[in-house]
Enzyme design. Structure first.
Site, PDB file in Angstrom:
ATOM      1  N   ASP A 124      44.639  58.674   4.200  1.00  0.00           N
ATOM      2  CA  ASP A 124      45.294  58.484   5.490  1.00  0.00           C
ATOM      3  C   ASP A 124      44.268  58.708   6.587  1.00  0.00           C
ATOM      4  O   ASP A 124      43.562  59.723   6.592  1.00  0.00           O
ATOM      5  CB  ASP A 124      46.466  59.462   5.647  1.00  0.00           C
ATOM      6  CG  ASP A 124      47.351  59.103   6.834  1.00  0.00           C
ATOM      7  OD1 ASP A 124      47.530  57.904   7.101  1.00  0.00           O
ATOM      8  OD2 ASP A 124      47.867  60.022   7.478  1.00  0.00           O
ATOM      9  N   HIS A 131      47.103  58.254  19.949  1.00  0.00           N
ATOM     10  CA  HIS A 131      47.744  59.322  19.168  1.00  0.00           C
ATOM     11  C   HIS A 131      46.863  60.571  19.139  1.00  0.00           C
ATOM     12  O   HIS A 131      47.331  61.687  19.384  1.00  0.00           O
ATOM     13  CB  HIS A 131      48.005  58.814  17.752  1.00  0.00           C
ATOM     14  CG  HIS A 131      48.531  59.856  16.820  1.00  0.00           C
ATOM     15  ND1 HIS A 131      49.792  60.407  16.940  1.00  0.00           N
ATOM     16  CD2 HIS A 131      47.968  60.466  15.730  1.00  0.00           C
ATOM     17  CE1 HIS A 131      49.986  61.292  15.975  1.00  0.00           C
ATOM     18  NE2 HIS A 131      48.894  61.346  15.231  1.00  0.00           N
ATOM     19  N   GLU A 196      55.600  59.255  10.881  1.00  0.00           N
ATOM     20  CA  GLU A 196      54.336  58.675  11.326  1.00  0.00           C
ATOM     21  C   GLU A 196      54.390  57.196  10.987  1.00  0.00           C
ATOM     22  O   GLU A 196      54.344  56.817   9.809  1.00  0.00           O
ATOM     23  CB  GLU A 196      53.136  59.362  10.671  1.00  0.00           C
ATOM     24  CG  GLU A 196      52.958  60.800  11.130  1.00  0.00           C
ATOM     25  CD  GLU A 196      51.595  61.377  10.780  1.00  0.00           C
ATOM     26  OE1 GLU A 196      50.808  60.692  10.091  1.00  0.00           O
ATOM     27  OE2 GLU A 196      51.322  62.515  11.197  1.00  0.00           O
ATOM     28  N   GLU A 198      52.921  53.740  10.485  1.00  0.00           N
ATOM     29  CA  GLU A 198      51.564  53.338  10.150  1.00  0.00           C
ATOM     30  C   GLU A 198      51.539  51.963   9.479  1.00  0.00           C
ATOM     31  O   GLU A 198      52.560  51.449   9.029  1.00  0.00           O
ATOM     32  CB  GLU A 198      50.920  54.361   9.200  1.00  0.00           C
ATOM     33  CG  GLU A 198      51.030  55.803   9.686  1.00  0.00           C
ATOM     34  CD  GLU A 198      50.189  56.765   8.859  1.00  0.00           C
ATOM     35  OE1 GLU A 198      49.280  56.299   8.113  1.00  0.00           O
ATOM     36  OE2 GLU A 198      50.424  57.989   8.954  1.00  0.00           O
ATOM     37  N   ASP A 230      54.349  57.969   6.867  1.00  0.00           N
ATOM     38  CA  ASP A 230      53.738  59.133   6.224  1.00  0.00           C
ATOM     39  C   ASP A 230      54.377  60.384   6.827  1.00  0.00           C
ATOM     40  O   ASP A 230      53.843  61.017   7.732  1.00  0.00           O
ATOM     41  CB  ASP A 230      52.232  59.114   6.457  1.00  0.00           C
ATOM     42  CG  ASP A 230      51.506  60.022   5.486  1.00  0.00           C
ATOM     43  OD1 ASP A 230      52.098  60.391   4.457  1.00  0.00           O
ATOM     44  OD2 ASP A 230      50.351  60.371   5.755  1.00  0.00           O
ATOM     45  N   ARG A 234      55.459  69.228  10.537  1.00  0.00           N
ATOM     46  CA  ARG A 234      54.523  69.698  11.561  1.00  0.00           C
ATOM     47  C   ARG A 234      54.325  71.201  11.542  1.00  0.00           C
ATOM     48  O   ARG A 234      53.220  71.700  11.837  1.00  0.00           O
ATOM     49  CB  ARG A 234      55.012  69.262  12.949  1.00  0.00           C
ATOM     50  CG  ARG A 234      55.125  67.766  13.149  1.00  0.00           C
ATOM     51  CD  ARG A 234      53.794  67.064  13.124  1.00  0.00           C
ATOM     52  NE  ARG A 234      53.938  65.629  13.361  1.00  0.00           N
ATOM     53  CZ  ARG A 234      52.947  64.765  13.300  1.00  0.00           C
ATOM     54  NH1 ARG A 234      51.723  65.179  13.013  1.00  0.00           N
ATOM     55  NH2 ARG A 234      53.161  63.478  13.519  1.00  0.00           N
ATOM     56  N   GLN A 237      52.129  72.058   8.517  1.00  0.00           N
ATOM     57  CA  GLN A 237      50.782  71.546   8.785  1.00  0.00           C
ATOM     58  C   GLN A 237      50.049  72.401   9.820  1.00  0.00           C
ATOM     59  O   GLN A 237      48.849  72.669   9.685  1.00  0.00           O
ATOM     60  CB  GLN A 237      50.873  70.102   9.264  1.00  0.00           C
ATOM     61  CG  GLN A 237      49.530  69.437   9.507  1.00  0.00           C
ATOM     62  CD  GLN A 237      49.676  67.985   9.947  1.00  0.00           C
ATOM     63  OE1 GLN A 237      50.716  67.373   9.765  1.00  0.00           O
ATOM     64  NE2 GLN A 237      48.628  67.440  10.527  1.00  0.00           N
ATOM     65  N   TYR A 241      46.373  73.719   8.502  1.00  0.00           N
ATOM     66  CA  TYR A 241      45.341  72.696   8.636  1.00  0.00           C
ATOM     67  C   TYR A 241      44.005  73.194   9.192  1.00  0.00           C
ATOM     68  O   TYR A 241      43.011  72.466   9.152  1.00  0.00           O
ATOM     69  CB  TYR A 241      45.858  71.525   9.488  1.00  0.00           C
ATOM     70  CG  TYR A 241      45.693  71.661  10.976  1.00  0.00           C
ATOM     71  CD1 TYR A 241      44.746  70.899  11.669  1.00  0.00           C
ATOM     72  CD2 TYR A 241      46.485  72.538  11.716  1.00  0.00           C
ATOM     73  CE1 TYR A 241      44.609  70.997  13.044  1.00  0.00           C
ATOM     74  CE2 TYR A 241      46.346  72.642  13.080  1.00  0.00           C
ATOM     75  CZ  TYR A 241      45.412  71.874  13.742  1.00  0.00           C
ATOM     76  OH  TYR A 241      45.272  71.984  15.101  1.00  0.00           O
ATOM     77  N   LYS A 250      51.729  67.218   4.492  1.00  0.00           N
ATOM     78  CA  LYS A 250      51.690  65.756   4.424  1.00  0.00           C
ATOM     79  C   LYS A 250      51.857  65.212   3.015  1.00  0.00           C
ATOM     80  O   LYS A 250      52.074  64.000   2.850  1.00  0.00           O
ATOM     81  CB  LYS A 250      50.353  65.248   4.979  1.00  0.00           C
ATOM     82  CG  LYS A 250      50.152  65.515   6.451  1.00  0.00           C
ATOM     83  CD  LYS A 250      51.233  64.890   7.326  1.00  0.00           C
ATOM     84  CE  LYS A 250      51.284  63.392   7.220  1.00  0.00           C
ATOM     85  NZ  LYS A 250      50.113  62.742   7.813  1.00  0.00           N
ATOM     86  N   THR A 254      55.423  59.988   1.046  1.00  0.00           N
ATOM     87  CA  THR A 254      54.893  58.871   1.829  1.00  0.00           C
ATOM     88  C   THR A 254      55.647  57.619   1.420  1.00  0.00           C
ATOM     89  O   THR A 254      55.615  57.228   0.253  1.00  0.00           O
ATOM     90  CB  THR A 254      53.383  58.682   1.599  1.00  0.00           C
ATOM     91  OG1 THR A 254      52.686  59.870   1.981  1.00  0.00           O
ATOM     92  CG2 THR A 254      52.852  57.499   2.401  1.00  0.00           C
ATOM     93  N   THR A 343      49.011  57.405  12.422  1.00  0.00           N
ATOM     94  CA  THR A 343      50.063  57.049  13.369  1.00  0.00           C
ATOM     95  C   THR A 343      49.597  56.002  14.364  1.00  0.00           C
ATOM     96  O   THR A 343      48.540  56.136  14.980  1.00  0.00           O
ATOM     97  CB  THR A 343      50.527  58.297  14.126  1.00  0.00           C
ATOM     98  OG1 THR A 343      50.976  59.274  13.191  1.00  0.00           O
ATOM     99  CG2 THR A 343      51.664  57.970  15.084  1.00  0.00           C
ATOM    100  N   GLU A 357      54.947  63.227  19.500  1.00  0.00           N
ATOM    101  CA  GLU A 357      54.499  62.630  20.762  1.00  0.00           C
ATOM    102  C   GLU A 357      55.684  62.247  21.646  1.00  0.00           C
ATOM    103  O   GLU A 357      55.678  62.495  22.856  1.00  0.00           O
ATOM    104  CB  GLU A 357      53.675  61.383  20.489  1.00  0.00           C
ATOM    105  CG  GLU A 357      52.356  61.635  19.791  1.00  0.00           C
ATOM    106  CD  GLU A 357      51.716  60.323  19.382  1.00  0.00           C
ATOM    107  OE1 GLU A 357      50.931  59.771  20.179  1.00  0.00           O
ATOM    108  OE2 GLU A 357      52.011  59.831  18.263  1.00  0.00           O
TER     109      GLU A 357
END
Length: 409
Positions: A124, A131, A196, A198, A230, A234, A237, A241, A250, A254, A343, A357
């Site tokens: 990904d 974004h 997300e 994509e 995907d 949040r 993550q 992350y 993540k 998917t 994204t 967002e």
């Protein structure tokens, strides 16, 4: 960019005016009509059984559809992809074989779509400047929104091939370790489940280890594109992350669309990508060639209400650049590799391809037509992403849809 393609002949199948699944598209998928998986091509609201079609017409290419997946076709290479597409456009426009093919066209509502190919690896990317800038402004308000490396290379990470599933599979709310607002570390269900929107690129022709794929070889290795959601937890993550990147937030689910649109259907959709500054390294520099920006227009709907219309044409890095970067270190490609754009978000608020967002990390909730309010996804919410691209002669190329409904963990 390419020259305008010659007009396609009319198909003998009756399609509604402007149908996005005419001869200009012809996407491939795998379906089950109650007797096992078979490879098909979509024509309007029907699917043609390709194995049966090639068998009754006595073509040696029948072997490409023998295993009930797209794997053999993907691995056969660009000459076979071109040959099969030319066959289909001829068969479906001339009446020579109509009596043979018409019984092999099944209504879409009578079949169940399957995962179309065996996903070998999944990568990904993070290719939208809009974004990445939006997230940088949220999470690093006192710093430059883009990290120093962002305009030098397509940032990406490896995902889990085993959790890539076909559209319609329920999305189980994930559980993981996270840090609450009060600082407490807990293991619980994600409360900030996101989407997300994509575009995914499906690899056909493999490479040997040590072989980098240059920009101009993109069409020799990538068979086509699909839609991707995907899904992202949040809160999980955010805690995990730093410093290595996304992992459990993540890897749980998917979704991809069931129809793979061949690159050959997208010639008319090619556009120049945004200007790059600074000029990228030579292996990523497409300024003197024919870049692979794509005018794909996505719609994101939550519970039947469109909440965003992200434009893929605004993506900073193209699929060809993602592939070149993915292999510059000598990493090999395998048939069935899937890499996604990250994204897709445009410059306008209504073009943002994720809830984080659209709601600015939950501080600006969305109000839906039924009066309900969302910051992130609730159980039983359903997200549907659709997309189209311009085709030859004023036609429209359809990418189908990718959908998923959230279920309790």
């Amino acid at each position: 960019m390419t020259a305008e393609a010659a007009p396609l002949p009319a198909e003998w199948i009756a399609l509604s005016e402007g149908d996005p699944f005419g001869l200009q598209t012809l996407p491939y998928g795998v379906f089950d009509a109650g007797d096992g998986s078979r490879v098909g091509v979509r024509v309007g609201d029907r699917v043609l059984d390709l194995g049966a079609a090639y068998r009754v017409l006595g073509s040696p290419d029948e072997r490409l559809f023998a295993d009930g997946s797209l794997d053999l076709l993907l691995g056969a290479g660009v000459a076979a992809w071109t040959r099969v597409r030319a066959d289909l456009q001829a068969w479906l426009s001339r009446t020579d074989h109509r009596n043979v093919l018409e019984p092999l066209l099944l209504p879409l509502e009578s079949v169940v779509m399957q995962l179309p190919f065996t996903v070998a690896d999944y990568v990904d990317f993070y290719a939208s400047e809009h974004h990445a800038t939006n997230l940088g402004r949220m999470f690093r308000p006192d710093q430059e929104p883009l990290t120093p490396n962002w305009k030098h290379l397509p940032i990406g990470y490896h995902g889990r091939a085993g959790t890539v599933v076909v559209s319609g599979e329920p999305v189980l709310r994930p559980r993981g370790q996270l840090r609450r607002a009060d600082g407490q570390i807990v293991v619980e269900l994600s409360a900030r489940l996101d989407i997300e929107a994509e575009i995914g690129f499906v690899v056909g022709t493999p490479t040997a280890r040590g072989q980098a794929v240059p920009l101009e070889a993109f069409t020799e290795h990538v068979f086509g594109i699909c839609l991707v959601n995907d899904w992202s937890a949040r809160d999980i993550q955010a805690w995990e992350y730093v410093p290595l990147g996304p992992f459990l937030g993540k890897s749980f689910h998917t979704s991809i669309s069931p129809w793979i649109v061949p690159l050959a259907a997208l010639d008319t959709a090619r556009v120049a990508p945004p200007a790059r500054d600074p000029r990228p390294a030579e292996y990523l520099d497409d300024s003197s060639g024919s870049p692979w920006g794509l005018d794909v227009r996505l719609d994101v709907a939550l519970n039947g209400h469109v909440i965003s219309r992200p434009p893929f044409a605004s993506m900073y890095w193209t699929g060809a650049q993602m592939l070149a970067h993915m292999t510059i270190n000598g990493a090999s490609l395998r048939t069935g590799d899937l890499f996604a754009s990250g994204t897709v978000s445009g410059p306008l608020p209504e073009q943002r391809g994720s809830l984080i967002e659209l709601t600015w990390a939950g501080s600006e909730p969305l109000t839906l037509p039924d009066g309900s309010v969302r910051t992130f996804l609730e159980n039983e919410d359903e997200v549907v992403i659709t997309a189209t691209a311009p085709g030859p002669g004023g036609t429209v190329v359809g990418l189908g849809e990718v959908r998923g409904r959230i279920t309790a963990g």
